[in-house]
Motif scaffolding. Sequence first.
Motif, PDB file in Angstrom:
ATOM      1  N   HIS A 518      40.763  33.090  32.053  1.00 33.04           N
ATOM      2  CA  HIS A 518      42.009  32.975  31.958  1.00 33.04           C
ATOM      3  C   HIS A 518      42.558  34.333  31.785  1.00 33.04           C
ATOM      4  CE1 HIS A 518      41.545  28.620  30.381  1.00 33.04           C
ATOM      5  NE2 HIS A 518      41.226  29.284  29.495  1.00 33.04           N
ATOM      6  N   PHE A 519      41.572  35.207  32.244  1.00 31.15           N
ATOM      7  CA  PHE A 519      42.143  36.748  32.794  1.00 31.15           C
ATOM      8  C   PHE A 519      41.901  37.247  33.870  1.00 31.15           C
ATOM      9  CE2 PHE A 519      41.238  40.383  30.005  1.00 31.15           C
ATOM     10  CZ  PHE A 519      42.339  40.766  29.975  1.00 31.15           C
ATOM     11  N   ALA A 520      41.609  36.573  34.393  1.00 31.15           N
ATOM     12  CA  ALA A 520      41.040  36.786  36.049  1.00 31.15           C
ATOM     13  C   ALA A 520      42.201  37.569  36.868  1.00 31.15           C
ATOM     14  CB  ALA A 520      40.815  35.659  36.914  1.00 31.15           C
ATOM     15  N   PRO A 521      42.228  39.013  36.820  1.00 37.61           N
ATOM     16  CA  PRO A 521      42.966  39.632  37.638  1.00 37.61           C
ATOM     17  C   PRO A 521      43.298  39.205  39.605  1.00 37.61           C
ATOM     18  CG  PRO A 521      41.256  40.595  38.199  1.00 37.61           C
ATOM     19  CD  PRO A 521      40.818  39.992  37.613  1.00 37.61           C
ATOM     20  N   GLN A 522      44.744  39.537  39.338  1.00 35.86           N
ATOM     21  CA  GLN A 522      45.947  38.955  40.261  1.00 35.86           C
ATOM     22  C   GLN A 522      46.214  40.065  41.598  1.00 35.86           C
ATOM     23  OE1 GLN A 522      46.000  35.447  40.369  1.00 35.86           O
ATOM     24  NE2 GLN A 522      44.670  35.338  38.924  1.00 35.86           N
ATOM     25  N   PRO A 523      46.327  40.003  42.563  1.00 29.96           N
ATOM     26  CA  PRO A 523      46.499  40.628  43.351  1.00 29.96           C
ATOM     27  C   PRO A 523      48.148  41.548  43.073  1.00 29.96           C
ATOM     28  CG  PRO A 523      45.958  38.748  44.397  1.00 29.96           C
ATOM     29  CD  PRO A 523      45.712  38.686  43.271  1.00 29.96           C
ATOM     30  N   ALA A 524      48.110  42.717  42.912  1.00 28.75           N
ATOM     31  CA  ALA A 524      48.914  43.478  41.704  1.00 28.75           C
ATOM     32  C   ALA A 524      48.717  45.364  42.820  1.00 28.75           C
ATOM     33  CB  ALA A 524      49.184  44.362  41.083  1.00 28.75           C
ATOM     34  N   PRO A 525      49.649  46.026  43.245  1.00 30.90           N
ATOM     35  CA  PRO A 525      50.127  47.230  43.461  1.00 30.90           C
ATOM     36  C   PRO A 525      49.131  48.349  43.171  1.00 30.90           C
ATOM     37  CG  PRO A 525      52.362  46.857  43.036  1.00 30.90           C
ATOM     38  CD  PRO A 525      51.644  45.765  43.316  1.00 30.90           C
ATOM     39  N   PHE A 526      49.094  47.681  41.630  1.00 27.99           N
ATOM     40  CA  PHE A 526      48.352  48.962  40.665  1.00 27.99           C
ATOM     41  C   PHE A 526      47.817  48.073  38.968  1.00 27.99           C
ATOM     42  CE2 PHE A 526      48.615  51.668  36.847  1.00 27.99           C
ATOM     43  CZ  PHE A 526      47.511  52.849  37.572  1.00 27.99           C
ATOM     44  N   SER A 527      47.188  48.031  38.914  1.00 31.73           N
ATOM     45  CA  SER A 527      46.415  46.973  37.634  1.00 31.73           C
ATOM     46  C   SER A 527      46.148  48.431  36.666  1.00 31.73           C
ATOM     47  CB  SER A 527      45.309  46.540  37.639  1.00 31.73           C
ATOM     48  OG  SER A 527      45.783  45.661  38.450  1.00 31.73           O
ATOM     49  N   LEU A 528      46.632  48.530  35.258  1.00 35.32           N
ATOM     50  CA  LEU A 528      46.347  49.065  34.299  1.00 35.32           C
ATOM     51  C   LEU A 528      45.909  47.831  33.376  1.00 35.32           C
ATOM     52  CD1 LEU A 528      47.019  51.624  32.283  1.00 35.32           C
ATOM     53  CD2 LEU A 528      48.412  50.867  31.135  1.00 35.32           C
ATOM     54  N   PHE A 529      44.648  48.680  33.282  1.00 36.40           N
ATOM     55  CA  PHE A 529      44.061  48.522  32.309  1.00 36.40           C
ATOM     56  C   PHE A 529      43.798  49.104  30.495  1.00 36.40           C
ATOM     57  CE2 PHE A 529      41.739  47.823  36.792  1.00 36.40           C
ATOM     58  CZ  PHE A 529      41.836  46.868  36.678  1.00 36.40           C
ATOM     59  N   LEU A 530      43.725  47.754  30.071  1.00 39.37           N
ATOM     60  CA  LEU A 530      44.286  48.843  28.529  1.00 39.37           C
ATOM     61  C   LEU A 530      43.057  48.070  27.580  1.00 39.37           C
ATOM     62  CD1 LEU A 530      45.885  50.009  26.466  1.00 39.37           C
ATOM     63  CD2 LEU A 530      47.824  47.859  26.065  1.00 39.37           C
TER      64      LEU A 530
END
Length: 733
Positions: A518-530
């Motif tokens: 339920h946590f799979a990353p989705q397409p985005a111009p930038f991702s911050l992993f916290l």
Amino acid sequence: MTTFTTPSACPFADPERLFADLEAARQSDDPPQPETFGGARVFTDYDDIVAALHDPETFSSQPTVGTIPSPWREQFEGRVPSRGTLLGIDNPDHDRLRSSVNTFFMPRRLARSEPWIREEAHRLVDGFAEQGEADLKTAFALPLPLRVISRIVGIDPERAEWVGAALGFFMGPRDIYHPGTPDQKAAKLLDLHDHLRELMERRRINRRDDLISHIWDQRDSGAVDLTDFEMLSMFPGLMLAGHETSSNLICVALSHFLADPDLHARVQRDDASRAQALEEIFRFESAITGMKRLVTRDTHLGGVPLREGDEVFLAYAAGSRDPSRFAHPERIDVERTWESPHLGFGQGVHACLGAPLARLLLRVELGVLHERLPDLRLAVPVQELRHTVVSEGRGLVSLPLAWTPTTAPRRSSPVSTDTATPESVPVVVSGRREVVPSVVELTLTADGGGLPAWRPGAHIDLELPGGLVRQYSLTGDPSEHEYRVAVLREDAGRGGSRAVHDGVAVGDRLRIRGPRNHFAPQPAPFSLFLAGGIGITPLLPMAAEAASAGIPWRLLYLGRSRETMAYADELQERYGANVYLWPSGERGRYDLDDVWMRLPAGGRVYACGPEELLLAIEDSARRAGRSDSVVVERFAPRAVSSLPDRPFDVELRRTGTTVRVAAGESTLDAVNRAGANVLSTCREGTCGTCEVRVLAGIPEHRDSVLGLEERLAGDTMMTCVSRCVGEKLVLDL
């Protein structure tokens, strides 16, 4: 107000005058205190009843279930729980015990039972379809619910009649359908409890798709804490209520429908018309007259002063006919909408647990009877039908029906009898290493066969020695033929991490379920992993995937000290400036509002860590108007917000209507005000009746029904209590 008068010798003495007596009590300045309800003061107004049901601390349910008298009390000691039903148990024990079964009775999950319920109904009709007449009560309405509830619990349905006779002990003189003296029924009741104990021991190891197995799953996962004896107490009361009320409801419903052939034809158009008509019957004449409550402190109800120790009778049947809430309450209106929910199943924490099962069962029953019995009709004038004695329950003594005898073959389809739960996957612990003090990494390989593929963000259920089941994020490389998980030792936790650290070694054979994601990353111009502490684990493969794909990203890793931050050195060595470490012991608390000043437009934040961090980033995102930019991974239910409710919008996708949910207003009331007509029962997030699919937006779950996986997915919500994390939800309404 008028003075109470009734032609009966005693109020409520005549079951055929029940509703006339209740209405007279509503209009009286001094309502009666009838012996029927133990001298309790009768309350009939909808708002008064609802207020009491939602205040269980003031109105205790203790008198709902009487104590077992001697000599049976002494015979049952240690073998039959004295409070063998949730109805008579107050908090804190009530919510703890009910949480072990809530999720099993959700409408969506019970739907899997419909094929075999339908098959059971057909088998019973096979036994009398050729006769052309029968008492539906004894031929169908009693045996079918008994067979269904027996199978639901985990008992062989072929033993249903024995189960009914045993449970007849609790009904006393009201049980006119199972012959035998109280001593004979007490002996059967003891045998039933012994049988349930045996089944509990079998299901401890060999799980099936039944309620006993479900409670074991809840206990093993750490979701609920109860003893074996408390677990035993869950079943007889559920079985008694589950079959008695359902048998009464189908008879009452048919008595009204068949008394008006035009109404019966409208009701039996299809499953939707049957469900809608049944809901009106639950209002018009439910199987529950009402319930008693004990006043625990001096208070007022409906302007009436009550003293500690008083008993009140909350007349659900009268509340559901309150003209201030229901137009023309004395009429059956199968087109009625539910801005005011009926009280046929109660409300509040003690709302009927089996209401979703009753709705399903009765809809199936109506459909099968309509399909199998041509020209179905009452065999006696409706005026000759007699109700059971006035009590908390209400039903018909018998329901003689007639039809055109038929030998037409029934339409049936094979129903699977395999009720085993899906098997987990065997694995071997092929590696174990200490990443930092208090964090152990396990490498798991297939014990024969292969392991399912997975994507970054996924997690598995790990079955540990001793029956514990815990969820851990996969932290390795999806291209490898092995799984890796990292476990932080938490001595104050529920025991899972201690079991890993102290009891799992290389070479051990375990089992896993999943993976799920339920946590799979989705397409985005930038991702911050916290990441916060051990929350780094699901973010490791997510960062690796982003780096490999050339997607702009950063990792902000928060921890107490550099020495306790698992994988910190490896991350900085591999990714350099893309990894930003923040040990709070050296640098103080990180200002999460800074995230939104730096996050590019369209960027997304993926956060995993302790609940304090996740709540903080969600609140920060809300203040910044960026709630839709945050995705969090939790391994415990989200804490219920203590903040005041905020207004938000709900779009009803099917109609295109958008409604505003005001602060202090439930989503359920708002959408029903707009005509959505969502059914509800408890209105406290415990029964699952008001569940609705979420098409967009992030629900703020406040229920006690959805499991962790479902909360994380955010695909559904309980509209009676849950709200919106952001500004808008789109619902499948």
